[in-house]
Enzyme design. Structure first.
Site, PDB file in Angstrom:
ATOM      1  N   GLU A  51       9.954  -5.624  12.443  1.00 50.70           N
ATOM      2  CA  GLU A  51       8.939  -6.375  11.698  1.00 50.70           C
ATOM      3  C   GLU A  51       8.279  -5.538  10.603  1.00 50.70           C
ATOM      4  O   GLU A  51       7.834  -6.075   9.592  1.00 50.70           O
ATOM      5  CB  GLU A  51       7.880  -6.936  12.646  1.00 50.70           C
ATOM      6  CG  GLU A  51       8.371  -8.090  13.519  1.00 50.70           C
ATOM      7  CD  GLU A  51       9.062  -7.635  14.800  1.00 50.70           C
ATOM      8  OE1 GLU A  51       9.311  -6.420  14.963  1.00 50.70           O
ATOM      9  OE2 GLU A  51       9.352  -8.500  15.647  1.00 50.70           O
ATOM     10  N   PHE A 113       1.564 -13.907  28.283  1.00 51.30           N
ATOM     11  CA  PHE A 113       2.733 -13.132  27.869  1.00 51.30           C
ATOM     12  C   PHE A 113       2.755 -13.010  26.339  1.00 51.30           C
ATOM     13  O   PHE A 113       2.612 -13.985  25.623  1.00 51.30           O
ATOM     14  CB  PHE A 113       4.004 -13.823  28.364  1.00 51.30           C
ATOM     15  CG  PHE A 113       5.261 -13.130  27.905  1.00 51.30           C
ATOM     16  CD1 PHE A 113       5.537 -11.831  28.309  1.00 51.30           C
ATOM     17  CD2 PHE A 113       6.147 -13.763  27.057  1.00 51.30           C
ATOM     18  CE1 PHE A 113       6.675 -11.179  27.875  1.00 51.30           C
ATOM     19  CE2 PHE A 113       7.298 -13.122  26.618  1.00 51.30           C
ATOM     20  CZ  PHE A 113       7.560 -11.822  27.028  1.00 51.30           C
ATOM     21  N   GLN A 114       2.919 -11.795  25.862  1.00 53.90           N
ATOM     22  CA  GLN A 114       2.966 -11.483  24.425  1.00 53.90           C
ATOM     23  C   GLN A 114       1.744 -11.985  23.666  1.00 53.90           C
ATOM     24  O   GLN A 114       1.844 -12.423  22.525  1.00 53.90           O
ATOM     25  CB  GLN A 114       4.261 -12.016  23.798  1.00 53.90           C
ATOM     26  CG  GLN A 114       5.484 -11.311  24.381  1.00 53.90           C
ATOM     27  CD  GLN A 114       6.735 -11.486  23.564  1.00 53.90           C
ATOM     28  OE1 GLN A 114       6.944 -12.536  22.960  1.00 53.90           O
ATOM     29  NE2 GLN A 114       7.579 -10.472  23.543  1.00 53.90           N
ATOM     30  N   LYS A 163       1.474 -21.555  19.399  1.00 52.80           N
ATOM     31  CA  LYS A 163       2.749 -22.250  19.541  1.00 52.80           C
ATOM     32  C   LYS A 163       2.584 -23.776  19.596  1.00 52.80           C
ATOM     33  O   LYS A 163       3.366 -24.520  19.009  1.00 52.80           O
ATOM     34  CB  LYS A 163       3.476 -21.766  20.796  1.00 52.80           C
ATOM     35  CG  LYS A 163       4.880 -22.319  20.901  1.00 52.80           C
ATOM     36  CD  LYS A 163       5.703 -21.605  21.955  1.00 52.80           C
ATOM     37  CE  LYS A 163       7.135 -22.143  21.927  1.00 52.80           C
ATOM     38  NZ  LYS A 163       7.970 -21.499  22.944  1.00 52.80           N
ATOM     39  N   MET A 480       6.092  17.808   2.056  1.00 51.80           N
ATOM     40  CA  MET A 480       4.702  17.762   1.601  1.00 51.80           C
ATOM     41  C   MET A 480       3.774  18.430   2.618  1.00 51.80           C
ATOM     42  O   MET A 480       2.815  19.107   2.249  1.00 51.80           O
ATOM     43  CB  MET A 480       4.285  16.304   1.355  1.00 51.80           C
ATOM     44  CG  MET A 480       2.926  16.142   0.724  1.00 51.80           C
ATOM     45  SD  MET A 480       2.774  17.025  -0.829  1.00 51.80           S
ATOM     46  CE  MET A 480       3.276  15.788  -2.008  1.00 51.80           C
TER      47      MET A 480
HETATM   48  C1  LIG Z   1       1.474  11.931  -1.308  1.00 50.65           C
HETATM   49  C2  LIG Z   1       0.599  11.172  -2.265  1.00 50.65           C
HETATM   50  C3  LIG Z   1       0.101  11.808  -3.385  1.00 50.65           C
HETATM   51  C4  LIG Z   1      -0.662  11.104  -4.318  1.00 50.65           C
HETATM   52  N1  LIG Z   1      -1.045  11.754  -5.459  1.00 50.65           N
HETATM   53  C5  LIG Z   1      -1.613  11.026  -6.470  1.00 50.65           C
HETATM   54  C6  LIG Z   1      -1.867  11.611  -7.754  1.00 50.65           C
HETATM   55  O1  LIG Z   1      -1.603  12.786  -7.997  1.00 50.65           O
HETATM   56  N2  LIG Z   1      -2.394  10.814  -8.714  1.00 50.65           N
HETATM   57  C7  LIG Z   1      -2.678   9.502  -8.495  1.00 50.65           C
HETATM   58  O2  LIG Z   1      -3.106   8.820  -9.431  1.00 50.65           O
HETATM   59  N3  LIG Z   1      -2.498   8.942  -7.294  1.00 50.65           N
HETATM   60  C8  LIG Z   1      -1.950   9.664  -6.286  1.00 50.65           C
HETATM   61  N4  LIG Z   1      -1.699   9.054  -5.070  1.00 50.65           N
HETATM   62  C9  LIG Z   1      -2.054   7.639  -4.905  1.00 50.65           C
HETATM   63  C10 LIG Z   1      -3.508   7.451  -4.501  1.00 50.65           C
HETATM   64  O3  LIG Z   1      -3.647   7.685  -3.128  1.00 50.65           O
HETATM   65  C11 LIG Z   1      -3.982   6.002  -4.836  1.00 50.65           C
HETATM   66  O4  LIG Z   1      -3.145   5.071  -4.224  1.00 50.65           O
HETATM   67  C12 LIG Z   1      -3.960   5.703  -6.314  1.00 50.65           C
HETATM   68  O5  LIG Z   1      -4.513   6.763  -7.055  1.00 50.65           O
HETATM   69  C13 LIG Z   1      -4.746   4.430  -6.593  1.00 50.65           C
HETATM   70  O6  LIG Z   1      -4.378   3.906  -7.824  1.00 50.65           O
HETATM   71  P1  LIG Z   1      -5.327   2.976  -8.685  1.00 50.65           P
HETATM   72  O7  LIG Z   1      -6.630   3.657  -8.927  1.00 50.65           O
HETATM   73  O8  LIG Z   1      -4.537   2.570  -9.855  1.00 50.65           O
HETATM   74  O9  LIG Z   1      -5.714   1.771  -7.741  1.00 50.65           O
HETATM   75  P2  LIG Z   1      -4.927   0.558  -7.037  1.00 50.65           P
HETATM   76  O10 LIG Z   1      -4.843   0.871  -5.588  1.00 50.65           O
HETATM   77  O11 LIG Z   1      -3.692   0.168  -7.739  1.00 50.65           O
HETATM   78  O12 LIG Z   1      -6.081  -0.526  -7.173  1.00 50.65           O
HETATM   79  C14 LIG Z   1      -6.143  -1.397  -8.234  1.00 50.65           C
HETATM   80  C15 LIG Z   1      -7.550  -1.542  -8.782  1.00 50.65           C
HETATM   81  O13 LIG Z   1      -7.482  -2.545  -9.769  1.00 50.65           O
HETATM   82  C16 LIG Z   1      -8.350  -3.612  -9.441  1.00 50.65           C
HETATM   83  N5  LIG Z   1      -7.714  -4.865  -9.793  1.00 50.65           N
HETATM   84  C17 LIG Z   1      -6.800  -5.573  -9.102  1.00 50.65           C
HETATM   85  N6  LIG Z   1      -6.454  -6.685  -9.757  1.00 50.65           N
HETATM   86  C18 LIG Z   1      -7.172  -6.692 -10.895  1.00 50.65           C
HETATM   87  C19 LIG Z   1      -7.278  -7.595 -11.983  1.00 50.65           C
HETATM   88  N7  LIG Z   1      -6.566  -8.723 -12.030  1.00 50.65           N
HETATM   89  N8  LIG Z   1      -8.128  -7.297 -12.979  1.00 50.65           N
HETATM   90  C20 LIG Z   1      -8.887  -6.173 -12.933  1.00 50.65           C
HETATM   91  N9  LIG Z   1      -8.834  -5.278 -11.934  1.00 50.65           N
HETATM   92  C21 LIG Z   1      -7.980  -5.535 -10.924  1.00 50.65           C
HETATM   93  C22 LIG Z   1      -8.625  -3.501  -7.969  1.00 50.65           C
HETATM   94  O14 LIG Z   1      -9.867  -4.085  -7.660  1.00 50.65           O
HETATM   95  C23 LIG Z   1      -8.578  -1.991  -7.761  1.00 50.65           C
HETATM   96  O15 LIG Z   1      -9.833  -1.412  -8.033  1.00 50.65           O
HETATM   97  C24 LIG Z   1      -0.975   9.758  -4.098  1.00 50.65           C
HETATM   98  C25 LIG Z   1      -0.524   9.128  -2.945  1.00 50.65           C
HETATM   99  C26 LIG Z   1       0.276   9.817  -2.030  1.00 50.65           C
HETATM  100  C27 LIG Z   1       0.779   9.090  -0.842  1.00 50.65           C
HETATM  101  C1  LIG Z   2       3.968   7.128   8.785  1.00 50.27           C
HETATM  102  C2  LIG Z   2       3.513   8.435   8.256  1.00 50.27           C
HETATM  103  N1  LIG Z   2       3.370   9.488   9.104  1.00 50.27           N
HETATM  104  C3  LIG Z   2       2.959  10.690   8.627  1.00 50.27           C
HETATM  105  C4  LIG Z   2       2.675  10.861   7.299  1.00 50.27           C
HETATM  106  C5  LIG Z   2       2.202  12.214   6.775  1.00 50.27           C
HETATM  107  N2  LIG Z   2       3.178  12.765   5.818  1.00 50.27           N
HETATM  108  C6  LIG Z   2       2.995  12.673   4.494  1.00 50.27           C
HETATM  109  S1  LIG Z   2       4.267  13.322   3.612  1.00 50.27           S
HETATM  110  C7  LIG Z   2       5.089  13.757   5.009  1.00 50.27           C
HETATM  111  C8  LIG Z   2       6.439  14.424   4.935  1.00 50.27           C
HETATM  112  C9  LIG Z   2       7.504  13.549   4.415  1.00 50.27           C
HETATM  113  O1  LIG Z   2       8.747  14.169   4.604  1.00 50.27           O
HETATM  114  P1  LIG Z   2      10.026  13.717   3.797  1.00 50.27           P
HETATM  115  O2  LIG Z   2      10.185  12.251   3.878  1.00 50.27           O
HETATM  116  O3  LIG Z   2      11.192  14.542   4.208  1.00 50.27           O
HETATM  117  O4  LIG Z   2       9.613  14.021   2.297  1.00 50.27           O
HETATM  118  P2  LIG Z   2       9.460  15.425   1.511  1.00 50.27           P
HETATM  119  O5  LIG Z   2       8.007  15.703   1.432  1.00 50.27           O
HETATM  120  O6  LIG Z   2      10.205  16.464   2.274  1.00 50.27           O
HETATM  121  O7  LIG Z   2      10.053  15.150   0.169  1.00 50.27           O
HETATM  122  C10 LIG Z   2       4.346  13.403   6.146  1.00 50.27           C
HETATM  123  C11 LIG Z   2       4.767  13.680   7.533  1.00 50.27           C
HETATM  124  C12 LIG Z   2       2.806   9.729   6.468  1.00 50.27           C
HETATM  125  N3  LIG Z   2       2.504   9.779   5.176  1.00 50.27           N
HETATM  126  N4  LIG Z   2       3.248   8.550   6.962  1.00 50.27           N
END
Ligand SMILES: Cc1cc2nc3c(=O)[nH]c(=O)nc-3n(C[C@H](O)[C@H](O)[C@H](O)COP(=O)(O)OP(=O)(O)OC[C@H]3O[C@@H](n4cnc5c(N)ncnc54)[C@H](O)[C@@H]3O)c2cc1C
Ligand SMILES: Cc1ncc(C[n+]2csc(CCOP(=O)(O)OP(=O)(O)O)c2C)c(N)n1
Ligand SMILES: [Mg+2]
Lengths: 576, 163
Positions: A51, A113-114, A163, A480
């Site tokens: 799922e 159940f479930q 259901k 990471m």
């Molecule tokens: C490993 C990892 C590293 C990351 N590193 C970075 C990084 O270096 N830099 C980075 O930028 N992010 C990074 N992120 C992502 C970060 O965590 C956020 O998800 C991201 O920065 C959010 O993007 P955003 O501000 O564009 O918001 P979004 O989550 O895209 O939110 C959208 C915004 O727009 C608004 N909105 C929605 N619809 C409308 C509309 N119709 N009109 C006006 N407003 C609207 C919403 O209210 C909200 O405030 C990383 C994520 C991970 C997993």
């Molecule tokens: C479901 C989930 N569990 C744990 C994490 C924490 N986490 C972030 S990056 C990462 C490593 C990812 O490893 P891999 O897919 O091999 O990517 P790499 O960083 O090596 O490119 C982990 C464990 C997560 N983001 N999501």
């Protein structure tokens, strides 16, 4: 009027609503619904293998089409398995309607159940949810669900259906509820003209302006308006991870992504700008870093449809609540009507400074003849796909390299889990994208850690002949995590090494697909070309990459935008 | 600062959980919360007392407004308003204590609702700090039970929070 059962109403409603795909998995509580699915051939039901996969597929479909993704799962474990995908969509504001089966109304609360309290479990990670207690409420509730999911700031909506509500012998008249109005829910449709004018005045007074735009631009299909305004003004622009593609990644006004792994030029420009124009971005902590050090010299304009996004962490000077597209179009009209233009001299000096930062070439990486550099794989992927693929990703270093080295010129091309950071997202999302665009090139850039979290969906890909290409940047590490341990825990690699990995090529072949293992840098391009030439096959490319590579630049937590950690190659460089 | 926020909520099952869940999920304070149906059976009126910096209160009202079940919202603290709370308090009352408690209750305009040989139940209505003051004035060892309604509040004048 013809009388329909609840299950028939549900199917007929989805058809009337224009739904094409349902991603689902059957079980006891939804069997009446599955029986009706069997009797029709308009709705295409996609049988997933877990799922979570269904939710990410619907999510991927929604991200590239803008239409709501639809999911159908059974009660109990079906619903709990869907929760990760619902939360993923919620954090990134993705429209989705998730239909969950529930035990019959008279059994609710009896630990049947479930049975799980699905409405209770999902309440904190949905935009809204409903429990349908009577078949007479079904059609109207479904309409509300689609309305709430797709309007305003989009998000997932769960509809929990016991259901007995879908049972075949209880029949009522059905009419498609074409209209819906909810007195307690009225998203804003226009920005306040006075605020827009005030913002424009501030924007035109800037000496060192900066556009910072996010996912909201993409969600509102407002890329055209953003491009027009940015070009009219000639200002630099950066995108968040979620906003990539809203402005062309190869355009000269684009300075790259900002934030934790943003470019040197984007982050430095944030630090020194005097007017920041934030559009559809939510000042996430990965972008802001230390709030106290954020944009110390800037007056801030913030356009967002959700008032709670405004001034949540950072103080804003001119807030505008409204949809990005309409606000920007109003602003462009005001700009064209008036005769005030940006300060050309100041802008020239500002660009000169930005271009100095650019000359740092902060993404530069060291070449190796014997170890495949992950960045190189993404660069080659860009070339081989002509920069025009749909790219999904998982979570980790590979995700950042995909964002840094594959510039997107169009919106809705880059699909990744930014807010929740859900490993396992990439493959099912790619399948959802391929359903939406059967003839498009779809690549999933993943890591050996992430891919196994939803690897079972290779079986779904086989059943429906989905020719996605999986680019596995296999560094044998939770890279990471290892990177953070290297920088922050004196290289103590606690449980970040992946032992006993499968032979991915053979694993993929056992699912009936094509698998390739690539170990030499000189083979990278050839393998990619060969894989993408196989237009009707799923190909898993297992690239054995340099395990020591890190993602740079990096803004460590608690640091400002001007305090990035740079790679060894850049550290001691003089700016041009 | 202490804020009293009034809400009109859709009278849907789960609406109360959405409000309570929001406060726990985001770590906001709830000092008290009271909710009951109104003259219009489709909505409930909630009075919520919370505290926090201006920035937090701003987020609280925005987040509450964002809940689909919230129909109207008003921060009563922004204008002049009437604020009342009811308390039922059960006290040990035997021997010489009885007179003393009765006297104190009269001073605070309390009403004695129930009397036994050894106890009283007193009803007291007023602003929350008046109820606090009453409890403060009692001998702690005499208190058997304290039941408070939480604040109920309404803005002064004709302007109203209604549909
Ligand atoms: C490993 C990892 C590293 C990351 N590193 C970075 C990084 O270096 N830099 C980075 O930028 N992010 C990074 N992120 C992502 C970060 O965590 C956020 O998800 C991201 O920065 C959010 O993007 P955003 O501000 O564009 O918001 P979004 O989550 O895209 O939110 C959208 C915004 O727009 C608004 N909105 C929605 N619809 C409308 C509309 N119709 N009109 C006006 N407003 C609207 C919403 O209210 C909200 O405030 C990383 C994520 C991970 C997993
Ligand atoms: C479901 C989930 N569990 C744990 C994490 C924490 N986490 C972030 S990056 C990462 C490593 C990812 O490893 P891999 O897919 O091999 O990517 P790499 O960083 O090596 O490119 C982990 C464990 C997560 N983001 N999501
Ligand atoms: Mg890895």
């Amino acid at each position: 009027m013809e009388k329909l059962s609840g299950a028939e109403i549900l199917i007929q409603f989805l058809k009337d609503e224009g739904v094409e795909y349902i991603f689902g998995y059957p079980g006891g509580a939804v069997l009446h619904i599955y029986d009706e699915l069997y009797k029709q051939n308009y709705l295409k039901h996609i049988l997933v293998r877990h799922e979570q996969g269904a939710t990410h597929m619907a999510d991927g479909y929604a991200r590239v089409t803008g239409k709501p993704g639809v999911v159908l799962v059974t009660s109990g474990p079906g619903a709990t398995n869907a929760v990760t995908g619902i939360a993923t969509a919620h954090m990134d504001s993705i429209p989705m309607v998730v239909i969950t089966g529930q035990v019959p109304t008279n059994a609710i609360g009896s630990d049947a159940f479930q049975e799980v309290d699905c409405v209770g479990i999902t309440r904190p990670c949905v935009k809204h949810n409903f429990l349908v207690k009577d078949v007479t409420e079904l059609a109207a509730t479904m309409k509300k669900a689609f309305f709430v999911a797709t309007s305003g700031r989009p998000g997932p909506v769960v509809v929990d259906i016991p259901k007995d509500v879908t049972r075949p012998d209880l029949r009522i008249p059905y009419q498609y509820p074409a209209k819906v109005s909810m007195r307690s829910y009225n998203p804003v449709t226009r920005g306040h003209a006075g605020q827009i004018r005030k913002a424009l005045d501030l924007i035109l007074s800037a000496k060192r302006p900066m556009f910072y735009t996010g996912g909201g631009v993409i969600l509102d299909n407002a890329s055209e308006a953003l491009r027009e305004l940015t070009r009219l003004l000639g200002y630099p622009i950066t995108n968040t991870l979620m906003g990539l593609g809203a402005y062309p990644g190869t355009d000269k006004q684009f300075v790259g992504m900002l934030g934790m792994h943003g470019t040197y030029e984007a982050n430095m420009a944030m630090h020194e700008c005097d007017v920041l124009i934030a559009i559809g971005a939510r000042f996430d902590d990965r972008v802001v870093g230390d709030v106290k050090k954020f944009c110390p010299e800037a007056k801030i304009v913030h356009i967002d449809i959700d008032p709670s996004s405004i001034a949540k962490t950072v103080k804003v000077h001119v807030p505008i609540v409204g949809p990005v597209g309409s606000v920007l179009r109003d602003m462009i009209a005001m700009l064209k009507e008036g005769d005030r233009r940006p300060d050309a001299d100041a802008l020239e000096a500002w660009w000169k400074r930005i271009n100095e930062w650019r000359s740092m070439d902060c993404l530069k990486y060291e070449w190796s003849d014997d170890r495949i550099k992950p960045q190189y794989v993404v660069e080659k992927l860009y070339q081989v796909t002509g920069g025009d693929a749909y790219v999904t990703s998982d979570v980790g270093q590979h995700q950042m390299w995909a964002a840094q080295f594959y510039p997107f010129d169009k919106p809705r091309r880059w699909v990744n889990s930014g807010g929740l950071g859900t490993m396992g997202f990439g493959l099912p999302a790619a399948l959802g994208v391929q359903f939406a665009h059967p003839d498009a090139t779809v690549a999933c850039v993943t890591g050996e850690g992430s891919i196994v979290m939803c690897i079972q969906e290779l079986s779904t890909a086989k059943q429906y002949d989905l020719p996605v290409k999986i680019i596995n940047l296999n560094n044998r590490y939770l890279g990471m995590v290892r990177q953070w341990q290297e920088f922050m825990y004196e290289k103590r690699e606690s449980h970040s090494y992946l032992d006993s990995l499968p032979d991915f090529a053979r694993l993929t072949e056992s699912f009936g697909h094509v698998g390739m293992t690539i170990e030499k840098p000189s083979d990278v391009e050839g393998a990619l070309k060969e894989a993408f030439a196989l237009k009707d096959r799923l190909v898993f490319l297992d690239f054995i990459t340099d395990p020591t590579e890190n993602v740079f630049p990096m803004m460590m937590s608690g640091r400002g935008h001007n305090e990035m950690l740079l790679s060894e190659l850049c550290k001691n460089r003089e700016l041009a | 600062m202490r804020h009293i926020i009034s809400l009109l909520l859709e009278n849907e099952p789960g609406a109360l959980c959405r409000v309570a869940g929001l406060f726990s999920a985001r770590g906001y304070n709830i000092e008290s919360l009271s909710v009951a149906p109104t003259e219009d059976p489709t909505v409930s009126r909630m009075t919520l007392v919370t505290s926090g910096s201006d920035a937090i209160i701003e987020q609280i009202t925005k987040q509450l407004n964002k809940l689909v079940d919230v129909v109207r919202l008003l921060d009563l603290t922004e204008g002049s308003h009437v604020d009342r709370e009811m308390m039922l308090i059960k006290l040990k009352a035997a021997g010489p204590q009885r007179e003393e408690i009765k006297r104190l209750s009269d001073i605070f305009r309390g009403r004695v609702l129930d009397v036994t040989n050894t106890s009283y139940i007193i009803e007291l209505t007023g602003a929350a700090d008046k109820l606090d003051a009453f409890i403060e004035a009692l001998d702690k060892t005499s208190i058997l039970e304290v039941v408070r309604s939480g604040s109920l509040a309404v803005g002064r004048g004709e302007k109203s929070l209604r549909l």
